[in-house]
Motif scaffolding. Structure first.
Motif, PDB file in Angstrom:
ATOM      1  N   LYS A   1       0.823  -1.196   0.000  1.00 58.78           N
ATOM      2  CA  LYS A   1       0.000   0.000   0.000  1.00 58.78           C
ATOM      3  C   LYS A   1       0.872   1.268   0.000  1.00 58.78           C
ATOM      4  N   TYR A   2       1.972   1.193   0.758  1.00 58.72           N
ATOM      5  CA  TYR A   2       2.879   2.352   0.809  1.00 58.72           C
ATOM      6  C   TYR A   2       3.563   2.561  -0.538  1.00 58.72           C
ATOM      7  N   ILE A   3       4.009   1.474  -1.179  1.00 59.59           N
ATOM      8  CA  ILE A   3       4.670   1.605  -2.478  1.00 59.59           C
ATOM      9  C   ILE A   3       3.698   2.170  -3.508  1.00 59.59           C
ATOM     10  N   THR A   4       2.434   1.719  -3.469  1.00 59.01           N
ATOM     11  CA  THR A   4       1.433   2.253  -4.391  1.00 59.01           C
ATOM     12  C   THR A   4       1.228   3.751  -4.158  1.00 59.01           C
ATOM     13  N   LEU A   5       1.256   4.161  -2.860  1.00 58.70           N
ATOM     14  CA  LEU A   5       1.073   5.571  -2.537  1.00 58.70           C
ATOM     15  C   LEU A   5       2.191   6.439  -3.111  1.00 58.70           C
ATOM     16  N   VAL A   6       3.436   5.988  -2.967  1.00 56.53           N
ATOM     17  CA  VAL A   6       4.565   6.837  -3.363  1.00 56.53           C
ATOM     18  C   VAL A   6       4.940   6.680  -4.828  1.00 56.53           C
ATOM     19  N   THR A   7       4.339   5.748  -5.536  1.00 56.10           N
ATOM     20  CA  THR A   7       4.637   5.607  -6.973  1.00 56.10           C
ATOM     21  C   THR A   7       3.474   6.053  -7.838  1.00 56.10           C
ATOM     22  N   THR A   8       2.461   6.628  -7.220  1.00 54.92           N
ATOM     23  CA  THR A   8       1.343   7.197  -7.979  1.00 54.92           C
ATOM     24  C   THR A   8       1.531   8.705  -8.044  1.00 54.92           C
ATOM     25  N   PRO A   9       1.876   9.243  -9.216  1.00 56.13           N
ATOM     26  CA  PRO A   9       2.175  10.679  -9.320  1.00 56.13           C
ATOM     27  C   PRO A   9       0.955  11.536  -8.965  1.00 56.13           C
ATOM     28  N   THR A  10       1.001  12.202  -7.849  1.00 56.47           N
ATOM     29  CA  THR A  10      -0.037  13.135  -7.421  1.00 56.47           C
ATOM     30  C   THR A  10       0.641  14.366  -6.816  1.00 56.47           C
ATOM     31  N   THR A  11      -0.127  15.448  -6.716  1.00 62.08           N
ATOM     32  CA  THR A  11       0.424  16.660  -6.118  1.00 62.08           C
ATOM     33  C   THR A  11       0.680  16.485  -4.630  1.00 62.08           C
ATOM     34  N   ALA A  12       0.009  15.526  -3.985  1.00 63.26           N
ATOM     35  CA  ALA A  12       0.195  15.310  -2.547  1.00 63.26           C
ATOM     36  C   ALA A  12       1.610  14.847  -2.245  1.00 63.26           C
ATOM     37  N   LEU A  13       2.257  14.161  -3.198  1.00 62.23           N
ATOM     38  CA  LEU A  13       3.610  13.646  -2.952  1.00 62.23           C
ATOM     39  C   LEU A  13       4.625  14.774  -2.782  1.00 62.23           C
ATOM     40  N   LYS A  14       4.304  15.983  -3.300  1.00 66.52           N
ATOM     41  CA  LYS A  14       5.233  17.102  -3.137  1.00 66.52           C
ATOM     42  C   LYS A  14       5.342  17.533  -1.680  1.00 66.52           C
ATOM     43  N   ASN A  15       4.343  17.180  -0.891  1.00 61.49           N
ATOM     44  CA  ASN A  15       4.341  17.555   0.522  1.00 61.49           C
ATOM     45  C   ASN A  15       4.621  16.373   1.436  1.00 61.49           C
ATOM     46  N   LEU A  16       5.096  15.259   0.873  1.00 65.42           N
ATOM     47  CA  LEU A  16       5.442  14.100   1.689  1.00 65.42           C
ATOM     48  C   LEU A  16       6.752  14.357   2.411  1.00 65.42           C
ATOM     49  N   ASN A  17       6.733  14.151   3.702  1.00 62.94           N
ATOM     50  CA  ASN A  17       7.911  14.404   4.520  1.00 62.94           C
ATOM     51  C   ASN A  17       8.209  13.168   5.351  1.00 62.94           C
ATOM     52  N   VAL A  18       9.387  12.571   5.159  1.00 69.40           N
ATOM     53  CA  VAL A  18       9.800  11.403   5.936  1.00 69.40           C
ATOM     54  C   VAL A  18      10.328  11.887   7.281  1.00 69.40           C
ATOM     55  N   ILE A  19       9.611  11.540   8.352  1.00 64.80           N
ATOM     56  CA  ILE A  19      10.006  11.968   9.688  1.00 64.80           C
ATOM     57  C   ILE A  19      11.163  11.125  10.209  1.00 64.80           C
ATOM     58  N   GLU A  20      11.079   9.833   9.983  1.00 70.50           N
ATOM     59  CA  GLU A  20      12.115   8.936  10.504  1.00 70.50           C
ATOM     60  C   GLU A  20      12.184   7.697   9.625  1.00 70.50           C
ATOM     61  N   MET A  21      13.382   7.191   9.386  1.00 72.89           N
ATOM     62  CA  MET A  21      13.567   5.972   8.604  1.00 72.89           C
ATOM     63  C   MET A  21      14.759   5.200   9.154  1.00 72.89           C
ATOM     64  N   LYS A  22      14.596   3.917   9.338  1.00 71.46           N
ATOM     65  CA  LYS A  22      15.665   3.074   9.878  1.00 71.46           C
ATOM     66  C   LYS A  22      15.990   1.958   8.899  1.00 71.46           C
ATOM     67  N   LYS A  23      17.270   1.609   8.856  1.00 77.02           N
ATOM     68  CA  LYS A  23      17.750   0.537   7.985  1.00 77.02           C
ATOM     69  C   LYS A  23      18.493  -0.500   8.802  1.00 77.02           C
ATOM     70  N   GLU A  24      18.365  -1.740   8.390  1.00 71.76           N
ATOM     71  CA  GLU A  24      19.132  -2.842   8.979  1.00 71.76           C
ATOM     72  C   GLU A  24      19.553  -3.793   7.864  1.00 71.76           C
ATOM     73  N   LYS A  25      20.861  -4.033   7.768  1.00 74.70           N
ATOM     74  CA  LYS A  25      21.420  -4.941   6.769  1.00 74.70           C
ATOM     75  C   LYS A  25      20.992  -4.563   5.352  1.00 74.70           C
ATOM     76  N   GLY A  26      20.995  -3.246   5.072  1.00 75.07           N
ATOM     77  CA  GLY A  26      20.701  -2.772   3.730  1.00 75.07           C
ATOM     78  C   GLY A  26      19.228  -2.691   3.390  1.00 75.07           C
ATOM     79  N   LYS A  27      18.340  -3.041   4.338  1.00 80.09           N
ATOM     80  CA  LYS A  27      16.903  -3.012   4.100  1.00 80.09           C
ATOM     81  C   LYS A  27      16.245  -1.964   5.012  1.00 80.09           C
ATOM     82  N   ILE A  28      15.207  -1.312   4.479  1.00 81.47           N
ATOM     83  CA  ILE A  28      14.452  -0.359   5.281  1.00 81.47           C
ATOM     84  C   ILE A  28      13.472  -1.131   6.157  1.00 81.47           C
TER      85      ILE A  28
END
Length: 388
Positions: A347-374
């Motif tokens: 669902k998240y991948i569909t959200l961020v790969t669908t070109p809409t004007t809302a994506l211009k205001n998407l802000n990643v607050i926090e992101m963590k990685k382990e062993k090269g994976k999010i």
């Protein structure tokens, strides 16, 4: 002061107004309506032409109300009369006589009564002293001459020797004073120099360090906005925004530097430097972040054309490889109804790969990685929170 003087002053105000309107165009023609910048320009013109000034308070006191009940001081009346083209207040009145008005020199004396009396008294006190002192000086030498003719010549020699002694000693005192003055001037100069060094010590002792940024994969300058947080102990972080292609210039007198560097398409990087032996210019490599680049791409592009579906599939596959299947993905709302909402990976991948004007205001607050994976993403979209 008479009522006629007040009427003359009203005439003078009209002449002053007419004189100013010859060269300037204030907000209003009537001087009683002037304010702010008009008064400032009038004061400047008064200083230029009459070599004097009146305060803003005096202007409001004598020009804002008409007719006035109190006459200004004689110096102000003379100043305004000169500005209007007359030699003095007395001459102005003489050229503006009312019917039946008699203007005599006594009126001029009445205006300056206090000053004239002071001059008269001071001169009267000084005159007797100046007359008596020469009389004593004239008689004393004659008595001395008679005594010297009847006495022995040795007396005159003793008197001359006594007079010559102080003339030899008098030059010594100024020399001592000159030495003292020189010492004081030198001490003052040193003191002022020290104050200057203390006042500009930051500019004197600080250095400016320059940091430029390149793409680690392409070895080209970074063409994205960069945010830099400078971290200091016991202080809040200082945020700097660097435009694409520009370098970061940081003047400081500190011995260490800690920076947190972030960008929309590059991995976050923390830099620590010991400035005691660090170079003043340095190039820092930023590693591209595939996840950020994919999301950024869809946030600014409208997918159209023959290959649009193929391009979307390519970006979806790229995100599927980057995000772990067990990733915890959370969307944050500031709404009272919705606070947090969990999304699965697809669902998240569909959200961020669908070109809409809302994506211009998407802000990643926090992101963590382990062993090269999010493994964790927390984000919010400002347009969503505005609609809630």
């Amino acid at each position: 002061m008479t009522d006629l003087d007040l009427l003359h002053f009203e005439q003078l105000k009209k002449d002053v107004q007419a004189q100013y309107l010859k060269e300037y165009t204030p907000s209003y023609d009537e001087i009683s309506k002037w304010k702010g910048i008009d008064i400032i320009y009038f004061q400047e013109d008064l200083r230029k032409k009459a070599k004097g000034n009146i305060s803003e308070k005096s202007f409001y006191t004598y020009f804002k109300s008409s007719p006035v009940t109190k006459l200004p001081r004689i110096d102000m009346l003379n100043l305004l009369s000169i500005y209007a083209g007359y030699d003095s207040w007395y001459e102005f009145k003489k050229n503006h006589l009312f019917a039946g008005e008699l203007l005599t020199d006594e009126q001029e004396l009445d205006d300056n009564e206090i000053k004239e009396l002071e001059k008269t008294v001071s001169s009267a006190l000084n005159l007797p002293k100046t007359e008596k002192e020469p009389q004593k000086a004239d008689f004393q030498p004659q008595e001395n001459i008679v005594l010297q003719e009847s006495n022995i010549d040795n007396q005159t020699i003793v008197e001359n020797s006594q007079v010559s002694k102080p003339t030899q000693k008098t030059p010594v005192k100024p020399q001592k004073r000159n030495h003292q003055r020189t010492a004081w001037i030198a001490a003052t100069a040193v003191f002022v120099t020290l104050l200057g060094l203390l006042g500009f010590k930051d500019e004197i002792f600080q250095k400016t360090y320059v940091y430029c940024f390149t793409d680690a994969d392409r070895n080209l300058s970074v063409q994205r906005d960069i945010e830099i947080k400078v971290i200091k102990e016991n202080e809040s972080p200082i945020l700097y925004r660097i435009k694409p292609g520009e370098c970061f210039r940081y003047p400081t007198k500190d011995k260490t530097l800690k920076m947190q560097i972030s960008s929309t398409t590059y991995e976050n990087l923390e830099v620590n430097r010991n400035l005691e032996n660090a170079p003043e210019e340095e190039t820092i490599e930023l590693k591209p972040d595939d996840y950020k680049m994919a999301v950024y791409y869809f946030s600014i592009k409208d997918i159209n054309g023959e290959n649009s579906e193929e391009l979307i599939k390519q970006k979806r596959k790229q995100l599927e490889n980057l995000i772990s299947n067990e990733a915890v993905i959370t969307q944050v709302y500031d709404s009272d109804i919705y606070g947090l909402e969990s999304l699965d990976k697809q669902k998240y991948i569909t959200l961020v790969t669908t070109p809409t004007t809302a994506l211009k205001n998407l802000n990643v607050i926090e992101m963590k990685k382990e062993k090269g994976k999010i493994v964790s993403i927390k984000f919010k979209i400002s347009t969503h929170e505005n609609n809630k």
